[in-house]
Design a protein around this motif. Structure first.
Motif, short mmCIF file in Angstrom:
data_model
loop_
_atom_site.label_atom_id
_atom_site.label_comp_id
_atom_site.label_asym_id
_atom_site.label_seq_id
_atom_site.Cartn_x
_atom_site.Cartn_y
_atom_site.Cartn_z
N GLN A 101 0.82 -1.18 0.03
CA GLN A 101 0.09 0.01 0.01
C GLN A 101 1.07 1.35 -0.03
OE1 GLN A 101 -2.94 -0.34 3.52
NE2 GLN A 101 -3.60 -2.09 2.40
N LEU A 102 2.14 1.31 0.55
CA LEU A 102 2.99 2.25 0.65
C LEU A 102 3.47 2.76 -0.72
CD1 LEU A 102 4.90 1.58 4.11
CD2 LEU A 102 3.39 3.78 3.73
N ILE A 103 3.94 1.50 -1.42
CA ILE A 103 4.14 1.57 -2.86
C ILE A 103 3.42 2.07 -3.70
CG2 ILE A 103 4.90 0.33 -4.56
CD1 ILE A 103 6.56 -1.63 -2.78
N GLU A 104 1.93 1.69 -3.45
CA GLU A 104 1.10 2.19 -4.17
C GLU A 104 0.83 3.69 -3.93
OE1 GLU A 104 -2.92 -0.09 -4.67
OE2 GLU A 104 -1.84 -1.35 -3.44
N LEU A 105 0.82 4.16 -2.95
CA LEU A 105 0.88 5.75 -2.38
C LEU A 105 1.72 6.56 -3.02
CD1 LEU A 105 -0.55 8.02 -0.86
CD2 LEU A 105 0.75 7.38 1.31
N ASP A 106 3.09 5.97 -2.85
CA ASP A 106 4.11 6.70 -3.11
C ASP A 106 4.17 6.87 -4.89
OD1 ASP A 106 6.69 8.01 -2.98
OD2 ASP A 106 7.77 6.17 -3.56
N THR A 107 3.77 5.80 -5.49
CA THR A 107 3.49 5.95 -6.94
C THR A 107 2.44 6.83 -7.32
OG1 THR A 107 4.05 3.68 -7.13
CG2 THR A 107 2.93 4.48 -8.83
N LEU A 108 1.40 7.05 -6.53
CA LEU A 108 0.11 8.14 -6.85
C LEU A 108 0.84 9.45 -6.84
CD1 LEU A 108 -2.75 8.63 -7.53
CD2 LEU A 108 -2.88 8.63 -4.83
N LEU A 109 1.56 9.49 -5.71
CA LEU A 109 2.06 10.91 -5.37
C LEU A 109 3.29 11.23 -6.40
CD1 LEU A 109 2.53 10.66 -1.40
CD2 LEU A 109 0.61 11.66 -2.87
N ASP A 110 4.01 10.54 -6.82
CA ASP A 110 5.04 10.77 -7.77
C ASP A 110 4.11 11.30 -9.17
OD1 ASP A 110 7.14 10.27 -6.24
OD2 ASP A 110 7.41 8.15 -7.17
N GLY A 111 3.03 10.78 -9.40
CA GLY A 111 2.25 10.90 -10.61
C GLY A 111 1.74 12.65 -10.53
N PHE A 112 1.40 13.04 -9.14
CA PHE A 112 0.96 14.24 -8.82
C PHE A 112 1.99 15.15 -9.07
CE2 PHE A 112 -2.31 12.81 -5.34
CZ PHE A 112 -3.29 12.33 -6.42
N ALA A 113 3.08 14.88 -8.89
CA ALA A 113 4.39 15.60 -8.84
C ALA A 113 4.75 15.75 -10.34
CB ALA A 113 5.58 15.13 -8.08
N ARG A 114 4.96 14.68 -10.91
CA ARG A 114 5.26 15.17 -12.31
C ARG A 114 4.17 15.73 -13.14
NH1 ARG A 114 6.32 9.32 -11.69
NH2 ARG A 114 4.15 8.79 -12.51
N ALA A 115 2.83 15.82 -12.64
CA ALA A 115 1.71 16.76 -13.17
C ALA A 115 1.73 18.21 -12.75
CB ALA A 115 0.60 16.34 -12.94
N GLY A 116 3.01 18.42 -11.85
CA GLY A 116 3.30 19.89 -11.49
C GLY A 116 2.32 20.20 -10.25
N GLU A 117 1.73 19.24 -9.69
CA GLU A 117 0.94 19.47 -8.53
C GLU A 117 1.54 19.59 -7.07
OE1 GLU A 117 -3.29 17.76 -10.34
OE2 GLU A 117 -1.77 16.19 -9.37
N THR A 118 1.08 20.14 -6.46
CA THR A 118 1.47 20.29 -4.95
C THR A 118 0.51 19.67 -4.05
OG1 THR A 118 2.66 22.49 -5.50
CG2 THR A 118 2.09 22.02 -3.11
N TYR A 119 0.92 19.09 -2.77
CA TYR A 119 -0.11 18.21 -2.17
C TYR A 119 0.46 18.38 -0.66
CZ TYR A 119 3.44 14.67 -3.28
OH TYR A 119 4.50 13.82 -3.17
N MET A 120 -0.48 17.87 0.22
CA MET A 120 0.02 17.39 1.67
C MET A 120 -0.59 16.37 1.82
SD MET A 120 -0.87 21.14 3.77
CE MET A 120 0.51 20.97 4.97
N VAL A 121 0.04 15.16 2.49
CA VAL A 121 -0.85 14.05 2.45
C VAL A 121 -0.56 13.63 3.97
CG1 VAL A 121 1.56 12.73 2.09
CG2 VAL A 121 -0.83 11.44 1.85
N ALA A 122 -1.84 13.31 4.57
CA ALA A 122 -1.83 13.28 6.15
C ALA A 122 -2.76 12.03 6.45
CB ALA A 122 -2.53 14.54 6.97
N GLY A 123 -2.33 11.27 7.43
CA GLY A 123 -3.07 10.11 8.01
C GLY A 123 -2.40 9.23 8.96
#
Length: 360
Positions: A204-226
């Motif tokens: 699940q951590l790998i899946e999350l990291d992959t998703l966040l990398d996609g956001f970054a490649r799209a130029g998006e900024t994020y905060m992820v909490a939990g």
């Protein structure tokens, strides 16, 4: 961070269990264009144990404690993340936060992990018959929510209303702000970890990291909490933590390889660790905190991408666990006093670069 395994062994385990290749270096993400606004954000996250410890109650003090913490003077919370919340509790908190920002009527999202009319495997109703899941609240108007269910199961099961056994599916809920679509706030709950049997949360951590990398490649900024269900020095979080994060006094023979800073990793007492977030009440005073560095679990975190930090003056704090009234057999026990949760709420602040053109 503390390193225990040989990287070749880790690669073999991941290849066998996750079917993916482990990257040794965090992927590059586009830098925010010069002139991108630097915007301060404050995030709040709490695993409230809405069903297990609170029995789905809305009248035992949990709702009031959460709302009071979010709206605490001086905190200026922008985003709030709830894990393990029952829909009835979400509904009450949503009503209590209606005046949080009077100009914003689009401020709440709920995502179920267990549907209404479900029971645990013993046959006991979950959340008094209502849905169970996660929630996001925002002082800013929200855009369309995106929910990604993790392919890897959590290792926890329930029975639906027709008696069929199902796995609880963990996932990540991300919502952009309406005025800055390239800014996302994400709430995540990683499944429990077993280091000797099925490593439920690792993939699940790998899946999350992959998703966040996609956001970054799209130029998006994020905060992820939990709730990450992993301590900060565990090898499985190496892929998140920036290489500059070091735990003092611990061997560091293999550097972190991630692209993130956790907002409490600059804690002046527990540098690299931050304050513990699970396993009972907070310890008062610096001496108590020094003794707790690494001794009690810190598993609730707020991550931001290092290359989107406008400055390194970010910070976070774990709040004391408030008191609630005990819930027994579906009823609140008058005069009783118990911890509202087995987790502490975490509030973190950071100034981030947000590319106004990334979401166009």
């Amino acid at each position: 961070m503390r390193k225990r395994l040989v990287i070749g062994v880790l690669a073999a385990v991941v290849a066998l269990l996750a079917g993916v290749v482990v990257a040794t270096v965090a992927p590059k993400s586009p830098q925010a264009p010069k002139g991108s606004p630097a915007v301060g954000f404050t995030a709040w996250t709490w695993n409230v144990s809405g069903h297990r410890l609170n029995g789905g109650a809305t009248d035992n003090g949990l709702v009031e404690a959460a709302v009071k913490s979010i709206r605490k003077p001086g905190s200026a919370v922008d985003f709030a993340s709830f894990n393990e919340i029952c829909y009835g509790q979400y509904r009450r908190i949503r009503a209590e936060l209606a005046g949080w920002n009077p100009d914003n009527t689009n401020y709440a999202r709920f995502q179920e992990a267990v549907p209404a009319d479900s029971t645990d495997l013993s046959g006991a109703p979950i959340c008094r018959g209502e849905a169970f899941g996660k929630a996001v609240f925002s002082r800013h108007a929200l855009g369309d929510a995106e929910y990604r269910t993790f392919e890897q199961e959590s290792g926890i099961f329930y029975r639906s209303g027709d008696g069929v056994r199902h796995p609880v599916r963990n996932g990540v809920l991300c919502v952009p702000t309406a005025d800055r679509p390239a800014m996302k706030f994400c709430s995540v709950h990683i499944g429990p970890i077993s280091t000797r049997a099925k490593p439920y949360g690792y993939r699940q951590l790998i899946e999350l990291d992959t998703l966040l990398d996609g956001f970054a490649r799209a130029g998006e900024t994020y905060m992820v909490a939990g709730d990450f269900n992993a301590r900060q020095y565990y090898r499985r979080l190496d892929r998140f933590y920036d290489k500059d994060v070091v735990l003092p006094g611990r061997p560091d023979d293999e550097p972190n390889r991630g692209a993130h800073r956790e907002l409490d990793d600059t804690d002046p007492v527990c540098a690299g660790y931050g304050e513990w977030t699970a396993d009972g009440r907070s310890a008062d005073g610096a001496a108590g905190r020094e003794q707790d560095c690494g001794a009690k679990p810190k598993i609730d975190m707020i991550f931001v991408r290092t290359d989107r930090l406008a400055s390194r003056d970010y910070s976070a704090d774990a709040e004391p666990v408030p008191d609630c009234r005990k819930v027994r057999n579906g009823r609140t026990v008058p005069g009783s006093v118990v911890p509202c949760s087995d987790h502490r709420a975490v509030v973190g602040r950071a100034t981030l670069l947000v590319d106004p053109s990334a979401a166009e």
